[in-house]
Design an enzyme around this catalytic site. Structure first.
Site, PDB file in Angstrom:
ATOM      1  N   ASP A 254       0.808  -1.022   0.049  1.00 50.40           N
ATOM      2  CA  ASP A 254       0.067  -0.056  -0.052  1.00 50.40           C
ATOM      3  C   ASP A 254       0.689   1.410   0.026  1.00 50.40           C
ATOM      4  OD1 ASP A 254      -2.047   1.684   0.302  1.00 50.40           O
ATOM      5  OD2 ASP A 254      -2.400   1.256   2.347  1.00 50.40           O
ATOM      6  N   CYS A 281      -3.653   4.775  -4.038  1.00 52.43           N
ATOM      7  CA  CYS A 281      -4.365   5.921  -3.981  1.00 52.43           C
ATOM      8  C   CYS A 281      -4.038   6.684  -5.274  1.00 52.43           C
ATOM      9  CB  CYS A 281      -4.340   6.675  -2.765  1.00 52.43           C
ATOM     10  SG  CYS A 281      -2.525   7.245  -2.433  1.00 52.43           S
TER      11      CYS A 281
HETATM   12  C1  LIG Z   1      -0.605   5.030   1.857  1.00 53.06           C
HETATM   13  S1  LIG Z   1       0.177   4.741   3.466  1.00 53.06           S
HETATM   14  C2  LIG Z   1      -0.457   3.245   3.833  1.00 53.06           C
HETATM   15  C3  LIG Z   1      -0.546   3.260   5.292  1.00 53.06           C
HETATM   16  C4  LIG Z   1      -1.325   1.709   5.884  1.00 53.06           C
HETATM   17  N1  LIG Z   1      -1.196   0.616   4.937  1.00 53.06           N
HETATM   18  C5  LIG Z   1      -2.646   2.162   5.899  1.00 53.06           C
HETATM   19  O1  LIG Z   1      -3.568   1.514   5.366  1.00 53.06           O
HETATM   20  O2  LIG Z   1      -3.053   2.829   7.086  1.00 53.06           O
HETATM   21  C6  LIG Z   1       2.045   4.835   2.840  1.00 53.06           C
HETATM   22  C7  LIG Z   1       2.893   4.508   3.946  1.00 53.06           C
HETATM   23  O3  LIG Z   1       3.990   4.429   3.308  1.00 53.06           O
HETATM   24  C8  LIG Z   1       5.070   4.904   3.931  1.00 53.06           C
HETATM   25  N2  LIG Z   1       6.198   4.958   3.127  1.00 53.06           N
HETATM   26  C9  LIG Z   1       6.368   5.979   2.169  1.00 53.06           C
HETATM   27  N3  LIG Z   1       7.590   5.988   1.566  1.00 53.06           N
HETATM   28  C10 LIG Z   1       8.040   4.614   1.972  1.00 53.06           C
HETATM   29  C11 LIG Z   1       9.183   3.809   1.849  1.00 53.06           C
HETATM   30  N4  LIG Z   1      10.107   4.024   0.851  1.00 53.06           N
HETATM   31  N5  LIG Z   1       9.523   2.701   2.522  1.00 53.06           N
HETATM   32  C12 LIG Z   1       8.631   2.209   3.492  1.00 53.06           C
HETATM   33  N6  LIG Z   1       7.373   3.082   3.809  1.00 53.06           N
HETATM   34  C13 LIG Z   1       7.320   4.203   3.068  1.00 53.06           C
HETATM   35  C14 LIG Z   1       4.274   6.449   4.503  1.00 53.06           C
HETATM   36  O4  LIG Z   1       5.087   6.646   5.540  1.00 53.06           O
HETATM   37  C15 LIG Z   1       2.957   5.929   4.784  1.00 53.06           C
HETATM   38  O5  LIG Z   1       2.769   5.415   6.171  1.00 53.06           O
END
Ligand SMILES: C[S@@+](CC[C@H](N)C(=O)[O-])C[C@H]1O[C@@H](n2cnc3c(N)ncnc32)[C@H](O)[C@@H]1O
Length: 323
Positions: A254, A281
């Site tokens: 996600d 999204c």
């Molecule tokens: C769309 S949110 C998904 C959150 C969770 N799956 C939910 O449903 O609440 C994307 C998440 O990816 C994290 N993120 C962004 N770039 C990332 C990376 N390169 N590696 C790991 N996490 C990352 C962000 O901090 C965020 O919490």
């Protein structure tokens, strides 16, 4: 939802939303069909409070002034509100009166925090946080689990549709008691923790340390003992920590709007699992990543849109890839 301040030559300042495409033009918000009925009432009250107390609004072009954002996090299932006042360094004037007013006018508000952002970048995330009222978090229920939500950790904005989104993802991944499920880009662990009882083990991977702290706390809060969380960049952790993918047979990914990093996709493609559910999204970065997966031997099954952001042009989707 985040409401922004800016100075306005005609009326001292504005507190509301950006005009489409403009970083430097804020209109005063008085009604809003995207939020609960309470939230615009809080915005209107806060605007008057700021005028009476004489605090200054931040000017986004000159980088002067004090108040930058009012963030309202309002849970749909438990009806709790957090007010996060984002400022540059300095003290909120008449803080005690502010807390008393909130308690009498908006009893759903359970916590008030102040985040300090002294950087020029126009973001609501602070370098420092002060808790002025309550515990600094609100609690929401998603499916059968409880979640603590802090000012700076990601949480889906629409809880009712989040439940539909997750249920759809679980229907596609078909979890069973022998599965080792990877929850990639897990935020505060919501997907993995709501799936934890259906599988043998959950592994969560997320960049934000505060979100991972919340995920661990949320696991305890729900008596979940089969979830392990890793903090760092997905593209690096998947490459450098082989134990993360070891034995994993189901993956739910996600990523943020930018989609998945090529190196993270490569690590998945080289691993042997049976199902991959991709939640996105942003349909255009999803299309880019889907092409890479299909070219690497996956077949794309259903792609199901979920209206997470009603009355806006944005759309979320859930999809299933199988070898
Ligand atoms: C769309 S949110 C998904 C959150 C969770 N799956 C939910 O449903 O609440 C994307 C998440 O990816 C994290 N993120 C962004 N770039 C990332 C990376 N390169 N590696 C790991 N996490 C990352 C962000 O901090 C965020 O919490």
């Amino acid at each position: 939802m985040e409401f922004s301040f800016n100075t306005d030559p005609e009326n001292d300042f504005a507190l509301g939303l950006h005009r489409r495409g403009r970083f430097d033009e804020i209109f005063n918000l008085n009604e809003c069909y995207l939020t609960s009925e309470t939230d615009p009432e809080i915005v209107k009250w806060f605007r008057t409070f700021v005028k009476e107390s004489g605090m200054s609004a931040y000017n986004v072009t000159e980088h002067t002034g004090f108040l930058r954002f009012l963030m309202i996090r309002h849970t749909q299932n438990t009806n709790q509100i957090m007010l996060n006042i984002v400022t540059v360094d300095g003290e909120i004037i008449n803080l005690e009166k502010l807390i008393d007013d909130v308690k009498s006018k908006f009893p759903e508000v359970v916590t008030i925090v102040q985040n300090i952002n002294n950087q020029k970048s126009n973001i609501s995330k602070g370098e420092k946080e002060f808790i002025h009222y309550g515990d600094g978090f609100i609690e929401e229920r998603i499916l059968d689990c409880r979640f603590r939500i802090y000012a700076n950790s990601f949480f889906q904005t629409n809880s009712l549709q989040t439940e539909n989104l997750y249920k759809t993802a679980f229907e596609l991944i078909q979890p069973n008691q022998n599965d080792r499920l990877l929850d990639l880009y897990c935020g505060a662990g919501t997907i993995g923790l709501t799936a934890a009882k259906m599988v043998d083990e959950v592994i969560g991977v997320e960049l934000e340390p505060t979100a991972i702290e919340a995920a661990r706390e949320n696991a305890k809060l729900n008596n979940i003992n089969n979830a392990t969380f890793y903090t760092g960049l997905a593209q690096e952790l998947l490459r450098n920590n082989p134990e993360i993918l070891n034995g994993v047979n189901s993956i739910i990914t996600d990523p943020p709007r930018a989609g998945m990093h090529k190196k993270a996709l490569k690590a998945l493609v080289e691993h042997d699992h049976k199902r991959l559910v991709y939640i996105s999204c942003n349909p255009s970065t999803f299309a880019r990543d889907a092409q890479i997966l299909v070219d690497s031997g996956y077949s794309l099954g259903k792609v199901i849109p979920v209206d997470m952001f009603p009355h806006t042009m944005h759309i979320e989707l859930v999809s299933i890839f199988e070898r």
